[in-house]
Design an enzyme around this catalytic site. Structure first.
Site, PDB file in Angstrom:
ATOM      1  CD  GLU A   1      -2.533   1.464   2.754  1.00  0.00           C
ATOM      2  OE1 GLU A   1      -2.321   2.683   2.968  1.00  0.00           O
ATOM      3  OE2 GLU A   1      -2.787   0.600   3.540  1.00  0.00           O
TER       4      GLU A   1
ATOM      5  CB  CYS B   1      -3.151   5.516   4.003  1.00  0.00           C
ATOM      6  SG  CYS B   1      -4.145   4.481   4.730  1.00  0.00           S
TER       7      CYS B   1
END
Length: 480
Positions: A226, A263
């Site tokens: 990620e 995020c």
């Protein structure tokens, strides 16, 4: 502290020895080991939260909530293991009359082997030593070697100690979980021949470097990273007319949550020109203070990132948050959709910290041209009213995100069976999620047994076990 090559070899050998035990352990045992980890971390909550707050300055309240999320993830995966559908058990009975004749085939998913997990800086529990990557890898039946994040080394060591003691007390094999430290140790971990897959949460540059290492091995392995996401938001004029002040307050709260270090922070927000939304956001953010960022590297990078955006001639500063004694002060910037379409490399660069960029658009064509410049993201959000025709906009957002929201804001990721936390490159290196039950898929591989004697089949593929587990037989789904 840096882990030596010799120490890594010892950890890897222990993980290799533990792998067959984890892979073949009954579901009840594997679930018990996961719950033992959750119970041990809960019991040590006061101690580890104090360490985490000292190292990350995220605050005890936020960190206690994160401990609960982390132990909840472990317990979720214990339930996933017991429920059994993740195995995708499938049987085709032999049929001599078929053309061509069909043998008996029994298929399942099984653990890949020892997994490397790289901790993240912004979630010292939920994406760290006992975070979602570790939980899903263990649930899949794989030992784990964790690369500690340099932003919270003491916490990483203590959590690993707690985990090792809990696993030993619960009867898990030695070598189930180990911790390494240092950049070179992390690189060596990805290259180590014992490691069969890796999970990573962090920067695009760091993740890409490890991804390339994983792919360049003599035996390449899957690397589930990620990496970065700007999480676009589109707001229509009708939505602003209906609830503009509420939307402005929601945006201000979301992009400053955790000092902008989530995020899923809404990094770019497309708004119709001339609606007054910029002033509403300015009013909402004025009283919100920032704070210290997680690491010295992030602290140094934030003003540089803001400067790179404001250096573009199209960008203006809309508002700042409240003054803060130390750390990052929230800032709202604005630009135009045409500039974004022309200079996406500059204006759509992720800036980690409390900043968001409002992008003014004039009509659907202007909006869509800019949206086509947006790369893959974890989330996309659409705020519209029932009177809006947003089908074309929604299609563009779906192509660019793994999760599309129609109310609220993207910060905050529920840990559930249906959650997806991933997206097209560069949000992630694969289509799999790192949050939720199906995160387990990353660390499994299919295997088929053809005409195998029952005594040699894995226990879960034998008819007695199949009667108690979800499976598909000759194309027909059967639930216990």
């Amino acid at each position: 502290m840096t882990t030596t090559t010799e120490q890594l070899d010892v950890f890897a050998a222990a993980a290799a020895a533990a792998a067959p035990v984890w892979r073949t352990a009954p579901a009840s045992d594997r679930a018990a080991w996961l719950r033992a980890l959750a119970d041990a971390l809960d019991a040590a909550s006061d101690e580890v939260v104090e360490i985490a707050d000292r190292e990350t300055r995220l605050g005890a309240g936020r960190l206690r909530g994160e401990v609960a999320r982390t132990t909840g993830q472990l317990r979720l995966f214990a339930g996933v293991v017991e429920q059994g559908s993740y195995l995708e058990l499938t049987v085709d009975d032999a049929d001599a009359a078929a053309t061509p004749p069909r043998p008996e085939l029994r298929r399942m998913l099984t653990g890949v082997g020892p997994v490397a997990v790289f901790s993240a800086s912004n979630f010292p529990f939920a994406f760290s030593v006992l975070g979602g990557d570790t939980a899903s890898a263990l649930a899949a039946g794989n030992p784990v070697i964790v690369k500690a994040h340099s932003g919270h080394p003491e916490l990483s060591r203590r959590t690993a100690e707690i985990a090792a003691a809990a696993l030993e007390a619960a009867g898990a094999p030695a070598g189930s979980l180990a911790l390494v430290e240092g950049r070179e140790a992390g690189n060596a971990l990805v290259r180590h021949p014992v490691i069969q897959a890796a999970g990573f949460t962090g920067s695009l540059s760091g993740g890409r470097a490890l991804f390339d290492l994983a792919a360049s091995r003599p035996d390449p392995i899957p690397f589930y990273g990620e990496l970065g996401s700007i999480n676009p938001v589109v707001i229509t004029a009708a939505a602003i007319d209906a609830r503009g002040a509420q939307l402005a307050e929601g945006l201000a709260a979301s992009f400053t949550l955790g000092v902008g270090q989530f995020c899923t922070k809404p990094g770019v927000v497309f708004v119709p020109r001339g609606t007054g939304f910029e002033q509403a956001v300015a009013d909402a953010v004025t009283g919100i203070a920032g704070g210290p960022l997680l690491t010295d590297r992030i602290t140094e990078a934030f003003p540089a990132g803001v400067d790179a955006l404001t250096a573009d001639p199209s960008v203006t500063v809309v508002a700042h948050g409240a003054e803060t004694a130390e750390g990052a002060r929230p800032v709202v910037l604005a630009t135009d959709a045409a500039a974004v379409a022309d200079r996406a490399d500059t204006l759509l660069e992720e800036c980690f910290g409390p900043v968001t960029l409002l992008i003014r658009y004039d009509g659907e064509e202007d909006l869509h041209r800019a949206l086509r410049a947006v790369q893959g993201c974890l989330t996309a959000t659409l705020h519209a009213e029932d009177t809006d025709d947003v089908s074309a906009t929604l299609a563009l957002l779906q192509d660019r995100a793994g999760r599309v929201l129609f109310a609220g804001w993207p910060t905050g990721v529920a840990v559930t069976w249906s959650q997806h936390h991933g997206g097209p490159w560069p949000a992630t290196t694969s289509l799999h999620t790192s949050v939720g039950a199906t995160a387990i898929r990353r660390f499994l591989r299919p295997i088929v047994f053809q005409d195998a004697p029952e005594r040699l089949l894995p226990p879960v593929l034998r008819d007695e076990a199949l009667a108690t587990l979800p499976h598909r037989r000759n194309g027909v789904l059967t639930l216990p």
